[in-house]
Write a protein that holds these residues in place. Structure first.
Motif, PDB file in Angstrom:
ATOM      1  N   GLY A   3       0.842  -1.188   0.000  1.00 57.28           N
ATOM      2  CA  GLY A   3       0.000   0.000   0.000  1.00 57.28           C
ATOM      3  C   GLY A   3       0.867   1.224   0.000  1.00 57.28           C
ATOM      4  N   PRO A   4       0.237   2.380   0.010  1.00 60.75           N
ATOM      5  CA  PRO A   4       1.018   3.603   0.155  1.00 60.75           C
ATOM      6  C   PRO A   4       1.669   3.664   1.530  1.00 60.75           C
ATOM      7  CG  PRO A   4      -1.360   4.037   0.218  1.00 60.75           C
ATOM      8  CD  PRO A   4      -1.193   2.602  -0.128  1.00 60.75           C
ATOM      9  N   HIS A  13       3.713   6.408   4.472  1.00 60.29           N
ATOM     10  CA  HIS A  13       3.960   7.789   4.891  1.00 60.29           C
ATOM     11  C   HIS A  13       5.407   7.858   5.351  1.00 60.29           C
ATOM     12  CE1 HIS A  13       2.776  11.769   6.387  1.00 60.29           C
ATOM     13  NE2 HIS A  13       3.598  11.527   7.394  1.00 60.29           N
ATOM     14  N   SER A  23       2.769  16.645   3.303  1.00 55.69           N
ATOM     15  CA  SER A  23       2.325  17.356   4.510  1.00 55.69           C
ATOM     16  C   SER A  23       3.211  18.580   4.655  1.00 55.69           C
ATOM     17  CB  SER A  23       2.477  16.474   5.748  1.00 55.69           C
ATOM     18  OG  SER A  23       1.831  15.233   5.552  1.00 55.69           O
ATOM     19  N   ILE A  24       2.618  19.755   4.537  1.00 56.16           N
ATOM     20  CA  ILE A  24       3.408  20.977   4.607  1.00 56.16           C
ATOM     21  C   ILE A  24       3.795  21.284   6.053  1.00 56.16           C
ATOM     22  CG2 ILE A  24       3.364  23.473   4.177  1.00 56.16           C
ATOM     23  CD1 ILE A  24       3.332  21.962   1.622  1.00 56.16           C
ATOM     24  N   ARG A  67      -3.419  18.344   2.791  1.00 57.06           N
ATOM     25  CA  ARG A  67      -2.287  17.862   2.010  1.00 57.06           C
ATOM     26  C   ARG A  67      -2.185  18.630   0.694  1.00 57.06           C
ATOM     27  NH1 ARG A  67      -1.354  12.787   4.104  1.00 57.06           N
ATOM     28  NH2 ARG A  67       0.757  13.079   3.383  1.00 57.06           N
ATOM     29  N   ARG A  68      -0.987  18.618   0.111  1.00 55.99           N
ATOM     30  CA  ARG A  68      -0.790  19.114  -1.258  1.00 55.99           C
ATOM     31  C   ARG A  68      -0.425  17.900  -2.091  1.00 55.99           C
ATOM     32  NH1 ARG A  68      -2.124  22.768   2.538  1.00 55.99           N
ATOM     33  NH2 ARG A  68      -2.083  24.910   1.769  1.00 55.99           N
ATOM     34  N   GLU A 120       7.501  15.489   4.579  1.00 56.80           N
ATOM     35  CA  GLU A 120       6.715  14.282   4.828  1.00 56.80           C
ATOM     36  C   GLU A 120       5.817  14.033   3.620  1.00 56.80           C
ATOM     37  OE1 GLU A 120       6.611  12.549   8.079  1.00 56.80           O
ATOM     38  OE2 GLU A 120       8.508  13.659   8.090  1.00 56.80           O
ATOM     39  N   THR A 172       3.145  11.028   1.551  1.00 61.65           N
ATOM     40  CA  THR A 172       2.419   9.761   1.519  1.00 61.65           C
ATOM     41  C   THR A 172       2.239   9.368   0.065  1.00 61.65           C
ATOM     42  OG1 THR A 172       1.172  10.528   3.451  1.00 61.65           O
ATOM     43  CG2 THR A 172       0.388   8.533   2.372  1.00 61.65           C
ATOM     44  N   LEU A 224      -0.318   7.086  -4.237  1.00 59.64           N
ATOM     45  CA  LEU A 224      -1.745   7.089  -3.933  1.00 59.64           C
ATOM     46  C   LEU A 224      -2.578   6.971  -5.204  1.00 59.64           C
ATOM     47  CD1 LEU A 224      -1.530  10.024  -1.366  1.00 59.64           C
ATOM     48  CD2 LEU A 224      -2.127   7.656  -0.798  1.00 59.64           C
ATOM     49  N   CYS A 232      -7.216  15.122   2.618  1.00 61.00           N
ATOM     50  CA  CYS A 232      -6.351  14.083   3.198  1.00 61.00           C
ATOM     51  C   CYS A 232      -5.634  13.282   2.115  1.00 61.00           C
ATOM     52  CB  CYS A 232      -7.156  13.150   4.091  1.00 61.00           C
ATOM     53  SG  CYS A 232      -8.235  12.007   3.211  1.00 61.00           S
ATOM     54  N   THR A 256      -6.098  10.452   1.194  1.00 59.40           N
ATOM     55  CA  THR A 256      -5.921   9.044   1.539  1.00 59.40           C
ATOM     56  C   THR A 256      -7.242   8.312   1.779  1.00 59.40           C
ATOM     57  OG1 THR A 256      -5.570   9.808   3.806  1.00 59.40           O
ATOM     58  CG2 THR A 256      -3.610   9.298   2.518  1.00 59.40           C
ATOM     59  N   THR A 297      -4.244   0.898   6.143  1.00 57.89           N
ATOM     60  CA  THR A 297      -3.078   0.880   5.267  1.00 57.89           C
ATOM     61  C   THR A 297      -1.835   1.359   6.011  1.00 57.89           C
ATOM     62  OG1 THR A 297      -4.553   1.412   3.436  1.00 57.89           O
ATOM     63  CG2 THR A 297      -2.210   1.755   3.048  1.00 57.89           C
ATOM     64  N   TYR A 298      -2.043   2.198   7.026  1.00 57.63           N
ATOM     65  CA  TYR A 298      -0.912   2.869   7.683  1.00 57.63           C
ATOM     66  C   TYR A 298      -0.635   2.357   9.088  1.00 57.63           C
ATOM     67  CZ  TYR A 298      -1.849   5.836   3.734  1.00 57.63           C
ATOM     68  OH  TYR A 298      -2.067   6.275   2.463  1.00 57.63           O
ATOM     69  N   LEU A 311      -5.223  13.040  11.358  1.00 56.98           N
ATOM     70  CA  LEU A 311      -5.081  11.901  10.441  1.00 56.98           C
ATOM     71  C   LEU A 311      -5.085  12.349   8.984  1.00 56.98           C
ATOM     72  CD1 LEU A 311      -7.569   9.463  12.199  1.00 56.98           C
ATOM     73  CD2 LEU A 311      -5.071   9.472  12.356  1.00 56.98           C
ATOM     74  N   PHE A 312      -5.720  13.482   8.735  1.00 56.10           N
ATOM     75  CA  PHE A 312      -5.749  13.995   7.353  1.00 56.10           C
ATOM     76  C   PHE A 312      -4.371  14.514   6.954  1.00 56.10           C
ATOM     77  CE2 PHE A 312     -10.424  15.306   8.246  1.00 56.10           C
ATOM     78  CZ  PHE A 312     -10.793  13.975   8.255  1.00 56.10           C
ATOM     79  N   HIS A 313      -3.623  14.952   7.948  1.00 52.59           N
ATOM     80  CA  HIS A 313      -2.295  15.511   7.701  1.00 52.59           C
ATOM     81  C   HIS A 313      -1.235  14.408   7.677  1.00 52.59           C
ATOM     82  CE1 HIS A 313       0.653  18.718   7.650  1.00 52.59           C
ATOM     83  NE2 HIS A 313       1.328  18.104   8.597  1.00 52.59           N
ATOM     84  N   THR A 356      -0.598   8.308  10.044  1.00 58.12           N
ATOM     85  CA  THR A 356       0.017   7.441  11.060  1.00 58.12           C
ATOM     86  C   THR A 356      -0.112   8.022  12.472  1.00 58.12           C
ATOM     87  OG1 THR A 356       2.235   8.448  10.909  1.00 58.12           O
ATOM     88  CG2 THR A 356       1.741   6.700   9.346  1.00 58.12           C
TER      89      THR A 356
END
Lengths: 266, 285
Positions: free
Chosen positions: A11-12, A14, A51-52, A59-60, A101, A103, A106, A224, A226, B28-29, B258-260, B263
Motif C-alpha cells: 500500500g502507500p 507515509h 504534509s506541509i 495535504r498538497r 513528509e 504519503t 496514492l 487528506c 488518503t 493501510t498505515y 489523520l488527514f495531515h 500514522t
C-alpha cells in the motif's frame, strides 16, 4: 493481532523524503525526492501527497512525473509544482537537502490496453506529468502513442522537448488544445487525459458515443488524499444510470470518462 | 454516577468520528487493533449523499468542513463497513446521528445488537444540526432525552457514549444530564460551529480549537469527577494527548491530524500503550 485479508500487500506509505534536486523549468518547479518505497510502487497515474506542516493541515497532492535512479537511490520520484498558493510556494522554495513528509503512491492508476492500441494522450499544464510514465509503459507494450500538450502559454506547457524524445508524435497546443485533440481523435482507439475539469469534460464529450475509450485523471482539491475525509466527492453514474458519490483520491483519481457525471461535477 | 459497563478500550487513543474513512483506508498505515477503538463516521438511518463542494477548506491551524454526514445508512453500514472493520481487528465504536428521538432509538437498537459493536457514540454535537435536519440537542434536557431513548433498548455490554459540543458555558451541565440519562462516558469536543468562506455552515476542527476543547474537558472532569471523559479536539502529537489525560480525560480521540499524517493515531497509541511503558492517565474504574 488481526490483519486485513483483503488489504493490499503493497500500500502507500507515509515517509520522510529528501529533496535531491530542485530546478525551475518554465512556470514550474521540479522536485526530485528520495522517498523510500514510494517510487518503487508507483504506477502511471499515481500521485503523492505532501504534509506541509506549520499549521497547514490539508495535504498538497502532486502527480508522480518520473521515477528513476539518482544519487545512489533506486527509485527517485519527480513531481512538478506550480507555485499558486501558500503550500505550493513553500514547496517551490525547497532546495536540495530539505526534507518533507510525503504519503504515496496514492490513487487508482491508469489501466493499460491488453493489446497494442493507438493511444492519444492529452496533457494540460503541469497535469501532463501524470502521463509521462504512462507514455513509456504504452510504448513498451507496442502501442502507438501520440501526445497533445496544452497549457495557458508556452511556459505552462510541460517539457515538450523531453516529450518529443520519448513519444513519437507530440503536438504542442499552447492556449487552446481542443482543435489538436479533435484532429487526432479519428485515428485512435484509446484516449488518456489529464488537465483541468473543463478540458477533461471536453475530451469526454468528444469521445462520447464513439468506440474510443477514454480515461481521465481527475484533479480535485484533496484534503487528506488518503480516503479518510470524504472531502473530494466525485459524482458518478452506475451502469444503470444510478447516481453515486465516490472519492477522487482513492476511488480515482483515474476514472473512465463515461462514468463521471460531468453535469453534476461542480 | 459511575458506569458499571466494562471499559472496552485497552489503549487510551481512539480515532475520531468521520476521520478514519471506512477503516480500511486507515489500516493501510497501521494496525487498527493497536488503537483503543475506531469510531465510525456518523451513521444515519437512511443513506446520505453529503454536501456539495467545497466540503473542506483549510483555515489557520485547522480545517472547516461541511461534509453533510455522507454515509451509506444503517443497512449499508451493517452489511459492508462493520464486517470490514471487524476483519481489521478494530474495537468498533459506532457513531449515530438521528433526525428524531425515535430514529436515535432505532439506530441504537439495530447497531447495539450487531455483533462486534463495542460502543455507541451518540453524536449530539453536529456543528450544523439544524441545516442537516438532525434532532436539535442544543439544550441539556434534549441531549438527555436522546440518551434515554438510546439507553432504553440497548443491549448489555455495549458502552454508550455521548459526544458533546465544547461549549464551555454549557458543557458540564450537559455532561451531567447525559450521564444521569444513562451515558457511560462523555466525549468532549466536536468540530466547532463555523462557516466556510462562502458563508455556508460548517465545523472548525484541528489544533486551532485544542485549547478551547481542553478547557471543556477540564471543566467536566472537575464537575463530574466520577465520569469517564474522552477528549477530542486538535490532538497532533503525544504531548497534546497527555495534556488531555492530565486534565482528567480517560481516553482521547484523534481526528483532523489523520488527514495531515495518517500514522498519527498509531504513533500516539504506541507511545501511550500501557503494555509498553508506564501508564499515562489510566485510571481503573
Amino acid at each position: 493481532m488481526t490483519t486485513s485479508v483483503a488489504g493490499p500487500v503493497h500500500g502507500p506509505v507515509h515517509v520522510t523524503a529528501e529533496v535531491l534536486a530542485a530546478k525551475t523549468v518554465g512556470a514550474y518547479h521540479h522536485l526530485s525526492l528520495a522517498a523510500p518505497a514510494v517510487g518503487e510502487e508507483s504506477r502511471p497515474g499515481s500521485f503523492l501527497a505532501v504534509s506541509i506542516g506549520d499549521g497547514r493541515l490539508a495535504r498538497r497532492s502532486f502527480w508522480i512525473h518520473r521515477v528513476g535512479p539518482m544519487a545512489g537511490h533506486r527509485a527517485v520520484v519527480d513531481i512538478v509544482v506550480e507555485p499558486r498558493g501558500a503550500g505550493s510556494r513553500v514547496l517551490a522554495g525547497l532546495a536540495a537537502g530539505a526534507t518533507i513528509e510525503v504519503t504515496g503512491p496514492l490513487g487508482r492508476p491508469f489501466s493499460l490496453p491488453r493489446e497494442p492500441a493507438r493511444c492519444l494522450l492529452v496533457g494540460e499544464g503541469y497535469a501532463a506529468a501524470a502521463l509521462t510514465t504512462l507514455a513509456e509503459r504504452l510504448r513498451e507494450r507496442a502501442c502507438e502513442v501520440r501526445l497533445v500538450l496544452g497549457g495557458a502559454d508556452d511556459a505552462h506547457v510541460l517539457e515538450p522537448l523531453a516529450a518529443r524524445r520519448s513519444v513519437g508524435q507530440v503536438e504542442v497546443a499552447a492556449g487552446d488544445l481542443t482543435a489538436a485533440v479533435l484532429r487526432s481523435l479519428p485515428d485512435v482507439d484509446v484516449v488518456y487525459a489529464a488537465g483541468s475539469p473543463a478540458t477533461l469534460r471536453f475530451v469526454a464529450d468528444a469521445v462520447h458515443g464513439s468506440a474510443t475509450t477514454c480515461q481521465v485523471a481527475l484533479e480535485r482539491p484533496l484534503t487528506c488524499a488518503t480516503g479518510l475525509c470524504q472531502g473530494c466527492p466525485v459524482p458518478v453514474l452506475g451502469d444503470a444510470g444510478d447516481a453515486h458519490v465516490v472519492r477522487a483520491c482513492v476511488d480515482g483519481p483515474v476514472f473512465r470518462a463515461s462514468r463521471v457525471d460531468w453535469e453534476a461535477l461542480s | 454516577m459511575t458506569s458499571t459497563q466494562r471499559w472496552p478500550f485497552t489503549n487510551p487513543v481512539l480515532t475520531a468520528s468521520g476521520c478514519g474513512g471506512g477503516g480500511r483506508e486507515l489500516a493501510t498505515y497501521g494496525d487498527l487493533s493497536a488503537l483503543g477503538g475506531f469510531v465510525t463516521r456518523s451513521v444515519t438511518l437512511q443513506p446520505r449523499l453529503g454536501g456539495r463542494e467545497p466540503r473542506i477548506v483549510e483555515s489557520p491551524s485547522g480545517l472547516v468542513n461541511a461534509i453533510g454526514l455522507q454515509n451509506t445508512g444503517v443497512t449499508g453500514f451493517l452489511e459492508v463497513e462493520l464486517p470490514a472493520l471487524l476483519d481489521l481487528g478494530a474495537t468498533v465504536v459506532a457513531s449515530i446521528a438521528g433526525h428524531s428521538l425515535g430514529e436515535y432509538a432505532e439506530l441504537a437498537r439495530s447497531l447495539g445488537r450487531a455483533d462486534g459493536v463495542m460502543a455507541l457514540e451518540v453524536n449530539l454535537s453536529v456543528p450544523d444540526s439544524a441545516g442537516s435536519g438532525l434532532f436539535d440537542a442544543r439544550e441539556p434536557f434534549q441531549a438527555a432525552s436522546v440518551l434515554g431513548s438510546c439507553r432504553r433498548d440497548l443491549r448489555d455490554g455495549v458502552l454508550l457514549l455521548a459526544k458533546l459540543r465544547s461549549d464551555v458555558a454549557r458543557v458540564a451541565e450537559t455532561a451531567r444530564a447525559v450521564v444521569d440519562a444513562g451515558a457511560d462516558a462523555v466525549v468532549i469536543g466536536n468540530a466547532l460551529p463555523a462557516a466556510l468562506p462562502d458563508g455556508r455552515p460548517g465545523g472548525l476542527s484541528g489544533p486551532a480549537i485544542r485549547p478551547q476543547t481542553l478547557r471543556c474537558v477540564a471543566e467536566v472532569a472537575r464537575a463530574l469527577p466520577d465520569a469517564s471523559v474522552i477528549g477530542c479536539g486538535g490532538i497532533m502529537d503525544v504531548e497534546d494527548a497527555v495534556a488531555y489525560l492530565d486534565a482528567g480525560a480517560r481516553a482521547v480521540q484523534v481526528g483532523s491530524a489523520l488527514f495531515h499524517d495518517p500514522t498519527t493515531a498509531f504513533r500516539i497509541a504506541h507511545h501511550l500503550d500501557p503494555a509498553s511503558g508506564p501508564a499515562v492517565g489510566e485510571d481503573d474504574a
